[in-house]
Design a protein around this motif. Structure first.
Motif, PDB file in Angstrom:
ATOM      1  N   LEU A 117     -33.797  15.861 -20.141  1.00  0.00           N
ATOM      2  CA  LEU A 117     -33.465  14.449 -20.022  1.00  0.00           C
ATOM      3  C   LEU A 117     -32.025  14.323 -19.569  1.00  0.00           C
ATOM      4  O   LEU A 117     -31.284  15.297 -19.556  1.00  0.00           O
ATOM      5  N   TYR A 118     -31.662  13.097 -19.188  1.00  0.00           N
ATOM      6  CA  TYR A 118     -30.242  12.785 -19.111  1.00  0.00           C
ATOM      7  C   TYR A 118     -30.030  11.450 -19.787  1.00  0.00           C
ATOM      8  O   TYR A 118     -30.893  10.587 -19.825  1.00  0.00           O
ATOM      9  N   THR A 119     -28.868  11.352 -20.390  1.00  0.00           N
ATOM     10  CA  THR A 119     -28.436  10.137 -21.051  1.00  0.00           C
ATOM     11  C   THR A 119     -27.007   9.877 -20.581  1.00  0.00           C
ATOM     12  O   THR A 119     -26.507  10.597 -19.721  1.00  0.00           O
ATOM     13  N   ILE A 120     -26.379   8.867 -21.097  1.00  0.00           N
ATOM     14  CA  ILE A 120     -24.996   8.557 -20.737  1.00  0.00           C
ATOM     15  C   ILE A 120     -24.167   8.643 -22.005  1.00  0.00           C
ATOM     16  O   ILE A 120     -24.660   8.361 -23.103  1.00  0.00           O
ATOM     17  N   THR A 121     -22.902   9.019 -21.875  1.00  0.00           N
ATOM     18  CA  THR A 121     -22.061   9.236 -23.047  1.00  0.00           C
ATOM     19  C   THR A 121     -22.034   8.039 -23.989  1.00  0.00           C
ATOM     20  O   THR A 121     -21.909   8.217 -25.193  1.00  0.00           O
ATOM     21  N   PHE A 122     -22.180   6.810 -23.481  1.00  0.00           N
ATOM     22  CA  PHE A 122     -22.172   5.644 -24.364  1.00  0.00           C
ATOM     23  C   PHE A 122     -23.568   5.301 -24.888  1.00  0.00           C
ATOM     24  O   PHE A 122     -23.731   4.355 -25.647  1.00  0.00           O
ATOM     25  N   GLN A 123     -24.581   6.067 -24.496  1.00  0.00           N
ATOM     26  CA  GLN A 123     -25.941   5.813 -24.966  1.00  0.00           C
ATOM     27  C   GLN A 123     -26.228   6.666 -26.204  1.00  0.00           C
ATOM     28  O   GLN A 123     -25.800   6.297 -27.290  1.00  0.00           O
ATOM     29  N   HIS A 131     -31.507  15.926 -33.008  1.00  0.00           N
ATOM     30  CA  HIS A 131     -32.915  16.318 -32.974  1.00  0.00           C
ATOM     31  C   HIS A 131     -33.146  17.623 -32.204  1.00  0.00           C
ATOM     32  O   HIS A 131     -34.253  17.879 -31.721  1.00  0.00           O
ATOM     33  N   GLY A 132     -32.099  18.425 -32.089  1.00  0.00           N
ATOM     34  CA  GLY A 132     -32.257  19.766 -31.538  1.00  0.00           C
ATOM     35  C   GLY A 132     -32.064  19.917 -30.042  1.00  0.00           C
ATOM     36  O   GLY A 132     -32.271  20.994 -29.498  1.00  0.00           O
ATOM     37  N   TRP A 133     -31.668  18.850 -29.362  1.00  0.00           N
ATOM     38  CA  TRP A 133     -31.417  18.937 -27.924  1.00  0.00           C
ATOM     39  C   TRP A 133     -30.033  19.542 -27.690  1.00  0.00           C
ATOM     40  O   TRP A 133     -29.105  19.305 -28.458  1.00  0.00           O
ATOM     41  N   LYS A 134     -29.898  20.311 -26.624  1.00  0.00           N
ATOM     42  CA  LYS A 134     -28.638  20.973 -26.260  1.00  0.00           C
ATOM     43  C   LYS A 134     -28.125  20.429 -24.938  1.00  0.00           C
ATOM     44  O   LYS A 134     -28.899  20.154 -24.029  1.00  0.00           O
ATOM     45  N   ARG A 135     -26.815  20.326 -24.814  1.00  0.00           N
ATOM     46  CA  ARG A 135     -26.194  19.868 -23.574  1.00  0.00           C
ATOM     47  C   ARG A 135     -26.255  20.975 -22.523  1.00  0.00           C
ATOM     48  O   ARG A 135     -25.881  22.102 -22.779  1.00  0.00           O
ATOM     49  N   LEU A 136     -26.724  20.597 -21.336  1.00  0.00           N
ATOM     50  CA  LEU A 136     -26.686  21.513 -20.189  1.00  0.00           C
ATOM     51  C   LEU A 136     -25.405  21.322 -19.397  1.00  0.00           C
ATOM     52  O   LEU A 136     -24.879  22.249 -18.816  1.00  0.00           O
ATOM     53  N   GLY A 137     -24.950  20.083 -19.339  1.00  0.00           N
ATOM     54  CA  GLY A 137     -23.746  19.775 -18.585  1.00  0.00           C
ATOM     55  C   GLY A 137     -23.558  18.283 -18.473  1.00  0.00           C
ATOM     56  O   GLY A 137     -24.387  17.499 -18.941  1.00  0.00           O
ATOM     57  N   CYS A 141     -19.396   9.609 -14.210  1.00  0.00           N
ATOM     58  CA  CYS A 141     -19.922   8.425 -13.554  1.00  0.00           C
ATOM     59  C   CYS A 141     -19.041   7.242 -13.935  1.00  0.00           C
ATOM     60  O   CYS A 141     -18.015   7.422 -14.594  1.00  0.00           O
ATOM     61  N   ASP A 142     -19.409   6.056 -13.532  1.00  0.00           N
ATOM     62  CA  ASP A 142     -18.645   4.856 -13.872  1.00  0.00           C
ATOM     63  C   ASP A 142     -19.195   4.247 -15.143  1.00  0.00           C
ATOM     64  O   ASP A 142     -20.388   4.384 -15.418  1.00  0.00           O
ATOM     65  N   PRO A 143     -18.375   3.577 -15.922  1.00  0.00           N
ATOM     66  CA  PRO A 143     -16.949   3.381 -15.744  1.00  0.00           C
ATOM     67  C   PRO A 143     -16.161   4.673 -16.022  1.00  0.00           C
ATOM     68  O   PRO A 143     -16.684   5.596 -16.629  1.00  0.00           O
ATOM     69  N   LEU A 144     -14.929   4.707 -15.568  1.00  0.00           N
ATOM     70  CA  LEU A 144     -14.055   5.866 -15.720  1.00  0.00           C
ATOM     71  C   LEU A 144     -14.094   6.364 -17.160  1.00  0.00           C
ATOM     72  O   LEU A 144     -14.043   5.574 -18.100  1.00  0.00           O
ATOM     73  N   GLY A 145     -14.251   7.659 -17.322  1.00  0.00           N
ATOM     74  CA  GLY A 145     -14.326   8.258 -18.647  1.00  0.00           C
ATOM     75  C   GLY A 145     -15.742   8.424 -19.166  1.00  0.00           C
ATOM     76  O   GLY A 145     -15.962   8.993 -20.228  1.00  0.00           O
ATOM     77  N   THR A 146     -16.707   7.936 -18.420  1.00  0.00           N
ATOM     78  CA  THR A 146     -18.115   8.024 -18.797  1.00  0.00           C
ATOM     79  C   THR A 146     -18.779   9.154 -18.009  1.00  0.00           C
ATOM     80  O   THR A 146     -18.370   9.446 -16.894  1.00  0.00           O
ATOM     81  N   SER A 147     -19.789   9.780 -18.608  1.00  0.00           N
ATOM     82  CA  SER A 147     -20.521  10.852 -17.929  1.00  0.00           C
ATOM     83  C   SER A 147     -22.006  10.739 -18.182  1.00  0.00           C
ATOM     84  O   SER A 147     -22.430  10.232 -19.223  1.00  0.00           O
ATOM     85  N   ARG A 148     -22.790  11.224 -17.222  1.00  0.00           N
ATOM     86  CA  ARG A 148     -24.208  11.483 -17.445  1.00  0.00           C
ATOM     87  C   ARG A 148     -24.264  12.819 -18.168  1.00  0.00           C
ATOM     88  O   ARG A 148     -23.638  13.785 -17.753  1.00  0.00           O
ATOM     89  N   VAL A 149     -25.014  12.867 -19.236  1.00  0.00           N
ATOM     90  CA  VAL A 149     -25.144  14.082 -20.036  1.00  0.00           C
ATOM     91  C   VAL A 149     -26.563  14.613 -19.858  1.00  0.00           C
ATOM     92  O   VAL A 149     -27.527  13.918 -20.184  1.00  0.00           O
ATOM     93  N   PHE A 150     -26.682  15.807 -19.300  1.00  0.00           N
ATOM     94  CA  PHE A 150     -27.972  16.441 -19.077  1.00  0.00           C
ATOM     95  C   PHE A 150     -28.268  17.348 -20.261  1.00  0.00           C
ATOM     96  O   PHE A 150     -27.409  18.129 -20.681  1.00  0.00           O
ATOM     97  N   MET A 151     -29.485  17.203 -20.820  1.00  0.00           N
ATOM     98  CA  MET A 151     -29.831  17.911 -22.043  1.00  0.00           C
ATOM     99  C   MET A 151     -31.203  18.569 -21.925  1.00  0.00           C
ATOM    100  O   MET A 151     -32.031  18.152 -21.110  1.00  0.00           O
ATOM    101  N   THR A 152     -31.432  19.576 -22.768  1.00  0.00           N
ATOM    102  CA  THR A 152     -32.707  20.275 -22.803  1.00  0.00           C
ATOM    103  C   THR A 152     -33.056  20.638 -24.237  1.00  0.00           C
ATOM    104  O   THR A 152     -32.179  20.694 -25.103  1.00  0.00           O
ATOM    105  N   LYS A 153     -34.335  20.875 -24.461  1.00  0.00           N
ATOM    106  CA  LYS A 153     -34.797  21.312 -25.771  1.00  0.00           C
ATOM    107  C   LYS A 153     -35.980  22.232 -25.586  1.00  0.00           C
ATOM    108  O   LYS A 153     -36.893  21.931 -24.814  1.00  0.00           O
ATOM    109  N   GLU A 154     -35.971  23.345 -26.295  1.00  0.00           N
ATOM    110  CA  GLU A 154     -37.122  24.233 -26.303  1.00  0.00           C
ATOM    111  C   GLU A 154     -38.176  23.605 -27.205  1.00  0.00           C
ATOM    112  O   GLU A 154     -37.867  23.134 -28.289  1.00  0.00           O
ATOM    113  N   LEU A 155     -39.417  23.596 -26.757  1.00  0.00           N
ATOM    114  CA  LEU A 155     -40.499  22.960 -27.502  1.00  0.00           C
ATOM    115  C   LEU A 155     -41.445  23.980 -28.118  1.00  0.00           C
ATOM    116  O   LEU A 155     -42.609  23.679 -28.368  1.00  0.00           O
ATOM    117  N   THR A 156     -40.966  25.172 -28.394  1.00  0.00           N
ATOM    118  CA  THR A 156     -41.847  26.231 -28.875  1.00  0.00           C
ATOM    119  C   THR A 156     -42.291  26.041 -30.310  1.00  0.00           C
ATOM    120  O   THR A 156     -43.338  26.519 -30.696  1.00  0.00           O
TER     121      THR A 156
END
Length: 166
Positions: A117-123, A131-137, A141-156
Motif C-alpha cells: 500500500l501507500y499512505t501519506i505521512t498525515f494519514q 498492525h505489522g506493516w513495514k515501511r519500504l520507502g 510530495c506536497d505540501p512541503l514536508g509531506t511524503s507518500r509512505v510505501f509499505m508492505t506486510k508479509e501475509l504468511t
C-alpha cells in the motif's frame, strides 16, 4: 529518427499510427479497457488468472449508503490495498483494525503472500505499522514536508496470530 535513437531502439520501425487524448476524466470503460488488456498480458505470461477486486464496505445502518471502508485487489500472490477511509466518528473504536484484518484474511484465503500500500505521512502510517506493516520507502510530495509512505506486510501468518522471533 537520429542515429542515437536507432542505437537505443535497435529498430527502424516507425511509430504505429495512434491517436491519444490527455484527460483528467477517463471513463470507467476507458480504465477497464486498459486494466483488462494488462490482465490478459499478465495471464499470457504467467498462466495465472487470479485478479480480483476486494472490498470491505461500511454502510450507514439507516440509509445503507457506503460511508467508508477499504478497497483493493489481489493478483499474482499480492494484495494491493488501494483505499481505506473511515469518517472521524467511526475511528478509535477498533473498527479500522477489524476491517484491515478482514481484508488481510481474505487476501490470505486467495493465496496472497504479501500486501502493499501507500499512505501519506498525515494519514495513517502509524496505524499500519501497529498492525505489522513495514515501511519500504518514502517519496516527498506536497505540501512541503509531506511524503507518500510505501509499505508492505508479509501475509504468511493469520492476522490475529502473534509472530515468534527465531
Amino acid at each position: 529518427m537520429t542515429p542515437a535513437d536507432t542505437a537505443v531502439t535497435g529498430s527502424h520501425q516507425s511509430e504505429p499510427r495512434t491517436g491519444f487524448v490527455l484527460t483528467d476524466a477517463p471513463t470507467p470503460q476507458d480504465v477497464a479497457a486498459i486494466s483488462d488488456a494488462l490482465d490478459r498480458f499478465n495471464i499470457e505470461h504467467t498462466g495465472i488468472a487470479d485478479r480480483r477486486s476486494l472490498g470491505v464496505l461500511v454502510r450507514d445502518p439507516a440509509t445503507r449508503q457506503v460511508v467508508g471502508g477499504l478497497t483493493g485487489r489481489t493478483s499474482l500472490g499480492l494484495f494491493f490495498l488501494d483505499l481505506f477511509y473511515l469518517p472521524p466518528r467511526l475511528r478509535g473504536g477498533g473498527l479500522g483494525t477489524r476491517i484491515l484484518r478482514q481484508a488481510e484474511d481474505e487476501a490470505r484465503a486467495r493465496g496472497c503472500r504479501t500486501a502493499v500500500l501507500y499512505t501519506i505521512t498525515f494519514q495513517a502510517p502509524g496505524f499500519y505499522q501497529k498492525h505489522g506493516w513495514k515501511r519500504l520507502g518514502e517519496v516527498p510530495c506536497d505540501p512541503l514536508g509531506t511524503s507518500r509512505v510505501f509499505m508492505t506486510k508479509e501475509l504468511t501468518a493469520p492476522s490475529g496470530a502473534s509472530v515468534r522471533a527465531r
